[in-house]
Scaffold this motif. Structure first.
Motif, PDB file in Angstrom:
ATOM      1  N   TYR A  46       0.831  -1.208   0.000  1.00  0.00           N
ATOM      2  CA  TYR A  46       0.000   0.000   0.000  1.00  0.00           C
ATOM      3  C   TYR A  46       0.864   1.256   0.000  1.00  0.00           C
ATOM      4  N   ASN A  47       2.011   1.201   0.652  1.00  0.00           N
ATOM      5  CA  ASN A  47       2.908   2.356   0.734  1.00  0.00           C
ATOM      6  C   ASN A  47       3.584   2.560  -0.619  1.00  0.00           C
ATOM      7  N   PHE A  48       3.287   3.697  -1.238  1.00  0.00           N
ATOM      8  CA  PHE A  48       3.765   3.954  -2.588  1.00  0.00           C
ATOM      9  C   PHE A  48       3.946   5.460  -2.777  1.00  0.00           C
ATOM     10  N   VAL A  49       5.085   5.850  -3.299  1.00  0.00           N
ATOM     11  CA  VAL A  49       5.340   7.258  -3.605  1.00  0.00           C
ATOM     12  C   VAL A  49       6.043   7.330  -4.950  1.00  0.00           C
ATOM     13  N   ASP A  50       5.524   8.182  -5.835  1.00  0.00           N
ATOM     14  CA  ASP A  50       6.238   8.464  -7.076  1.00  0.00           C
ATOM     15  C   ASP A  50       6.291   9.986  -7.254  1.00  0.00           C
ATOM     16  N   ILE A  51       6.506  10.453  -8.446  1.00  0.00           N
ATOM     17  CA  ILE A  51       6.718  11.883  -8.678  1.00  0.00           C
ATOM     18  C   ILE A  51       5.475  12.720  -8.366  1.00  0.00           C
ATOM     19  N   THR A  52       4.281  12.190  -8.661  1.00  0.00           N
ATOM     20  CA  THR A  52       3.068  12.992  -8.486  1.00  0.00           C
ATOM     21  C   THR A  52       2.033  12.399  -7.533  1.00  0.00           C
ATOM     22  N   ASN A  53       2.224  11.177  -7.063  1.00  0.00           N
ATOM     23  CA  ASN A  53       1.255  10.534  -6.172  1.00  0.00           C
ATOM     24  C   ASN A  53       1.948   9.896  -4.976  1.00  0.00           C
ATOM     25  N   ALA A  54       1.248   9.921  -3.859  1.00  0.00           N
ATOM     26  CA  ALA A  54       1.756   9.269  -2.656  1.00  0.00           C
ATOM     27  C   ALA A  54       0.587   8.633  -1.917  1.00  0.00           C
ATOM     28  N   GLN A  55       0.781   7.426  -1.471  1.00  0.00           N
ATOM     29  CA  GLN A  55      -0.195   6.810  -0.590  1.00  0.00           C
ATOM     30  C   GLN A  55       0.559   6.060   0.496  1.00  0.00           C
ATOM     31  N   LEU A  56       0.100   6.260   1.716  1.00  0.00           N
ATOM     32  CA  LEU A  56       0.758   5.677   2.879  1.00  0.00           C
ATOM     33  C   LEU A  56      -0.252   5.003   3.781  1.00  0.00           C
ATOM     34  N   LYS A  57       0.244   4.071   4.543  1.00  0.00           N
ATOM     35  CA  LYS A  57      -0.527   3.365   5.569  1.00  0.00           C
ATOM     36  C   LYS A  57       0.305   3.490   6.845  1.00  0.00           C
ATOM     37  N   ILE A  58      -0.039   4.483   7.675  1.00  0.00           N
ATOM     38  CA  ILE A  58       0.761   4.820   8.849  1.00  0.00           C
ATOM     39  C   ILE A  58       0.193   4.115  10.078  1.00  0.00           C
ATOM     40  N   PRO A  59       0.968   3.228  10.714  1.00  0.00           N
ATOM     41  CA  PRO A  59       0.487   2.563  11.928  1.00  0.00           C
ATOM     42  C   PRO A  59       0.430   3.543  13.101  1.00  0.00           C
ATOM     43  N   VAL A  60      -0.704   3.528  13.812  1.00  0.00           N
ATOM     44  CA  VAL A  60      -0.889   4.392  14.978  1.00  0.00           C
ATOM     45  C   VAL A  60      -1.513   3.572  16.104  1.00  0.00           C
ATOM     46  N   SER A  61      -1.307   4.027  17.327  1.00  0.00           N
ATOM     47  CA  SER A  61      -1.949   3.380  18.467  1.00  0.00           C
ATOM     48  C   SER A  61      -2.175   4.404  19.559  1.00  0.00           C
ATOM     49  N   GLY A  62      -3.103   4.074  20.424  1.00  0.00           N
ATOM     50  CA  GLY A  62      -3.409   4.899  21.584  1.00  0.00           C
ATOM     51  C   GLY A  62      -3.675   3.991  22.760  1.00  0.00           C
ATOM     52  N   SER A  63      -4.209   4.550  23.826  1.00  0.00           N
ATOM     53  CA  SER A  63      -4.454   3.767  25.042  1.00  0.00           C
ATOM     54  C   SER A  63      -5.638   2.815  24.886  1.00  0.00           C
TER      55      SER A  63
END
Length: 137
Positions: free
Chosen positions: A70-87
């Motif tokens: 899913y994590n993909f970056v090129d010259i004009t597009n970026a898509q990320l899947k950032i892991p996050v957590s809380g309490s």
């Protein structure tokens, strides 16, 4: 005597290689965290009371899984899947961003939080109907 030196050389080479890979991994993660599409998405997350309430505080941002397709970056597009957590729970912030040409400013297209239980919380979506005005939901 020769096998001891060869063994030490192999051990030294392995340690240096592992260290180099670790440094490279850290530098790649650091470059993502400095990118505007990454920072803009986390800014939207931090300004969304519903998402923060669902995750719980304090909010923790984890390293990207670099091998995730899913994590993909090129010259004009970026898509990320950032892991996050809380309490309360954990999840991923999904980010889609684009720009018109190289070296121009990135613009968020969509940001949403998907919790571990599958619940999705919309955080940001570009509203095309209002002349491209950004709208936080």
């Amino acid at each position: 005597m020769m096998s001891i030196r060869l063994g030490k050389l192999m051990l030294f080479t392995s340690v240096v290689s592992a260290g180099g890979c670790t440094v490279m991994y850290y530098l790649i993660q650091k470059s993502f965290s400095r990118a505007s599409y990454y920072r803009l998405a986390l800014e939207q997350l931090n300004n969304n009371p519903g998402a923060l309430e669902a995750l719980g505080t304090p909010l923790n941002i984890h390293y990207l899984q670099l091998i995730d397709k899913y994590n993909f970056v090129d010259i004009t597009n970026a898509q990320l899947k950032i892991p996050v957590s809380g309490s309360k729970t954990e999840g991923h912030v999904y980010v889609s961003s684009s720009r018109d040409a190289p070296f121009q400013r990135w613009h968020l297209q969509e940001v949403f939080l998907q919790l571990k239980d599958g619940q999705q919380i919309p955080i940001f979506k570009l509203n095309e109907k209002n002349g491209g005005v950004k709208k936080q939901e």
